[in-house]
Structures are given as structure tokens and as C-alpha cells.
Scaffold this motif. Sequence first.
Motif, PDB file in Angstrom:
ATOM      1  N   MET A   1       0.804  -1.222   0.000  1.00  0.00           N
ATOM      2  CA  MET A   1       0.000   0.000   0.000  1.00  0.00           C
ATOM      3  C   MET A   1       0.840   1.276   0.000  1.00  0.00           C
ATOM      4  SD  MET A   1      -2.485  -1.484   2.979  1.00  0.00           S
ATOM      5  CE  MET A   1      -3.398   0.024   3.268  1.00  0.00           C
ATOM      6  N   GLY A   2       1.883   1.307   0.810  1.00  0.00           N
ATOM      7  CA  GLY A   2       2.634   2.552   1.017  1.00  0.00           C
ATOM      8  C   GLY A   2       3.477   2.925  -0.193  1.00  0.00           C
ATOM      9  N   THR A   3       3.454   4.205  -0.573  1.00  0.00           N
ATOM     10  CA  THR A   3       4.198   4.677  -1.747  1.00  0.00           C
ATOM     11  C   THR A   3       5.548   5.261  -1.344  1.00  0.00           C
ATOM     12  OG1 THR A   3       3.230   6.897  -1.675  1.00  0.00           O
ATOM     13  CG2 THR A   3       2.029   5.217  -2.918  1.00  0.00           C
ATOM     14  N   VAL A   4       6.480   5.234  -2.290  1.00  0.00           N
ATOM     15  CA  VAL A   4       7.818   5.771  -2.037  1.00  0.00           C
ATOM     16  C   VAL A   4       7.747   7.274  -1.788  1.00  0.00           C
ATOM     17  CG1 VAL A   4      10.153   6.047  -2.946  1.00  0.00           C
ATOM     18  CG2 VAL A   4       8.863   3.954  -3.441  1.00  0.00           C
ATOM     19  N   ALA A   5       7.044   7.997  -2.661  1.00  0.00           N
ATOM     20  CA  ALA A   5       6.943   9.445  -2.481  1.00  0.00           C
ATOM     21  C   ALA A   5       6.239   9.784  -1.185  1.00  0.00           C
ATOM     22  CB  ALA A   5       6.223  10.081  -3.667  1.00  0.00           C
TER      23      ALA A   5
END
Length: 519
Positions: free
Chosen positions: A336-340
Motif C-alpha cells: 500500500m505505502g508509496t515511495v513518495a
Amino acid sequence: MTDVFNINQMIDFYLNDQPIRTDEPQASALLDFVRYHEHLKGTKIGCREGDCGACTVLVGELAPDGQTVNYQSMTSCLTPLGNVQGKHVVTVEGINQASGQLTPVQQAIVDEGGSQCGFCTVGFVMSLTGHSLGDKPATEKSTVAAIDGNICRCTGYKSLERAAAKLTAELEQRPAENALAWLSEKQYVPGYFAGIPARLGKLRPAETNATEASSAATAASATAHANGGAVSTSPSGHAQSQNGHSHSPSHAFAHPLLGGGTDLLVQRLEELREQPVRLIFDQAGRRGIRQEAAGRVVLGAATTASHLLESDLMRGLIPQLPQYLKLVSSTPIRNMGTVAGNFINGSPIGDLTIMFLALGAYITLADPAGTTRELALPDLYLGYKKLAKAPEEQVTEISFPAPLSGDFFHFEKVSKRTHLDIASVNSAVWLRVNDGIITGARVSAGGVGPVPLYLARTSAFLEGRELSGETLAAANEVMQSEISPISDVRGTSDYKRLLMRQLLWAHFLKFAPELEFVN
């Protein structure tokens, strides 16, 4: 290029074998919709922070070929309802045959005594079911890894590990081709799964129309913003002003961007439910990893940690990357979690931020008019939760120079638990060494300052020096002057300084085990 966002629209998806169409707020938690609107109480409410895994569900997305569905485990407490548009959501009520017979996953847990109070059991069942639906060969290691986001306080895990081993043995018979038919025959999932690709395919035209409508809404938002808005929002869903303070929702462009939800739905769920949001998690233009002819690696801002983990390109450039990413949260959160989002959240201990600081990353920022600029990642951080970007700018891409074959990259993290925990201190290093001389170095550190730190002076000190214990001891002195840890619940400032010294040595000993420690 104008970005396209979903602002206010109906949400269409499948929940188990039932079509759902709802106008509930897009920032609502999927967990609440499942339990309170659809009255499916098998999915449990636990920590509401993505840690315990009791609320785990499967979210299936139609593959580009339109013939198959790729399922991932996600914590429904942090999944924005709008992010399941056009997808298949599976809860524990949706995995059994009409006869009510236990699935092989459930039976393995029963046989091995893997359930006591039962509160967490549903989460384990769903994670292992998702693993069974995967397209990679099941191994005992990968099966246990599938439940790394599930916590049980009763069993001591050994019974669950035995259940995982039993399941792995059964999955050895799963064919590489037409696996879903085999899984349905063996009652891992019901027969209705076979019709899901066609059902999701019918939702695609609706998604296209929604995209066109939201494009027009975005243009209107940009106009409203040009008339005086002063709000910055991030691909992680963090809406903030230039100095990180809360925004004023007086203009359409002020609607916060919402990515994976792993930070924002912990912090501001109730607030976000009361206002429109702009969803970017499924924007194709914000995903993807590529290497350009000039040698730079470019990531879309909505690339997730799981995308990094599964990328052949990234694994080829950084062979130990899977090992490092396994230290980042858990499988559902990595899905779920994005890099940005990790960057813009601005946490001093953000694992991905620390890695990309050492990789020499830049971010591309774009304003509503499409004007872009590049900013070195270390320059993004002005102070605790204060970012060096204009209010209207958004992260669109992340890039870094591709490491050469002889380069060295290493990440270390100290936390109370090895997995599914935030760092007390973390650090990464990139090195280039020729004939015993350090010709390039980048060192980063987290948890030892108000922002994620790129240790510029330490990095510069190392360059041009002999790779030796004496050099490293001297570099530690420079590093100690560059960090400023404080005492908190994760340790005293002295303890964190000691940890950083040890992590610096750990980096170099991994690269050159023959180094002798110099105090």
C-alpha cells in the motif's frame, strides 16, 4: 501534462461475489465500510494503525491482459475506500464454498492448533489465502513471510509456522498454468472467483468515464487554486502548507491527495472523511520503474515498496534489496505505502527515505501549470516536517543514478522488533572503491536528527581516502559532529550515537570484512 484525479464520484467494485456501488466518502476506511455498511463482521478491528493484521483483506486488480486478477493482502483499516474502485475485495466471508466446508488454509490452522482466542485468526487466514493465489512457487520461507503483517498474542507462532509448512507442502501440487481452477477444485477459493475477471472488465468503461469527469474537475481545481489557494498536498496523502502546517480547504485544489493511506488514515481519518480527496494510488502515470539511456533509474511517485521488491531492474542493481525491504513494515503495508509518500511524510526515520538519500535520489516536482523542477532529496527537508517545496507543487517522479556493477550499497536498521516495527536508528551507505581508495561515498542516517539526514560532511570526508580502519574511525568523528540525536522512548541520545558508530562499522565490514576496528 495535466494530472487526473478522482475527486467526487461513485465507487464501483466487487465485495466477495456481490457488486457494490456506493457514494460513501472516498477517504473512508475500507474496514468500516465492510463492517458497518455491509455487516461483514469477520474482518476485525484491532490497532487501526496497520500493525496487528486482524483487519486483513485481499484486494484483487485486473491484470493488463484482462484475463487474470492479481490479489494482494492489505490492511483494510488503512485502505481508502476509493482505492478499491474497479477491484475485487475479498473478506473471510467470501472464501468458503456454499457448503461451509473449511478451506485448506483454515483446516491447516485448525489441525496445528494455530487458533486460540481467534481474534487474529481471520487475518492469518486471509494472508495465507492471498499467498495461495500468488503466481510464484510456494516455499516454506515465502509462506511464513506472507503472514509477516499478522500478530498473534496467544499461540507463540510455532503452531502457525507448522500450519504454514503444511500449506506449503500442499501448494507444491499447484500447477503453474490455470492455477485458479486447481485452487477452486481444492476449495481454497469458491468457484465464483473464475468469473471475477469478466466482471471487473465490465467496470473498466465506468472507470474511463470517471477519469474524464475527474479530469475536468482537476482543471476547475487548478483555476480555483490560481485565484489564491496556498496549499501543498503530497502523493502520500499528506496535505500541508509550505512549512508543513494544516491546510485551509477553501479552494478545490486544496483537496488533499491520498495515495496508499498508510500514514494519513492513521493521522486524519475522521477529518478526511468530511472532505473530498484526490486519489492517485492507481494512476498509471504515477507507477512504474524504468532505466533511461543516460543510466538514471526513474520511479513514478506512486510506486510502492512492493513494486520495488518485485522489480527485476531494482533487484539487478541492488541484489540485497529484498533483504533490506523485508525490514520495512510488513507485506500488506508494503503493498500500500508509496515511495513518495515516505519522502513527503518527512519522518526522521523513514526507511525508504534513508535508502534513497544514500542512492543520491532527486525528486521531480510539478505545479498545476505543468512546470517541473528537480530537487535533490536532501534539500527537500528544511526542518522537522518542513519541506522545501512551493505550496502548489507535487512529486511526480523520483530518480537516482544507477549503481555500477562494482558499487556497494548497504542498509541497516535497529528496532525493538526485527520486522513490523519503526526504527530507533537506521542508516544506508553507497560506496565506490578503486584500488583500495574510496572514490565515491554517500552516507545517510535516520533517528539522529530532526529530519532524515544525508551526511554530507561524512560522505565528503570519505572520498579520496584509503579504505582502512583508521579512515573509518576518523569518519566516525566527523559523523558524530554531524548528527544531533535526542533522548526519547526509542533510546537516549548517547545510545543513538553508539548505534550510529556501530552501523557505520557494519556497513564497511559488510563490504570489507578484513577491516580492523580502531577506537
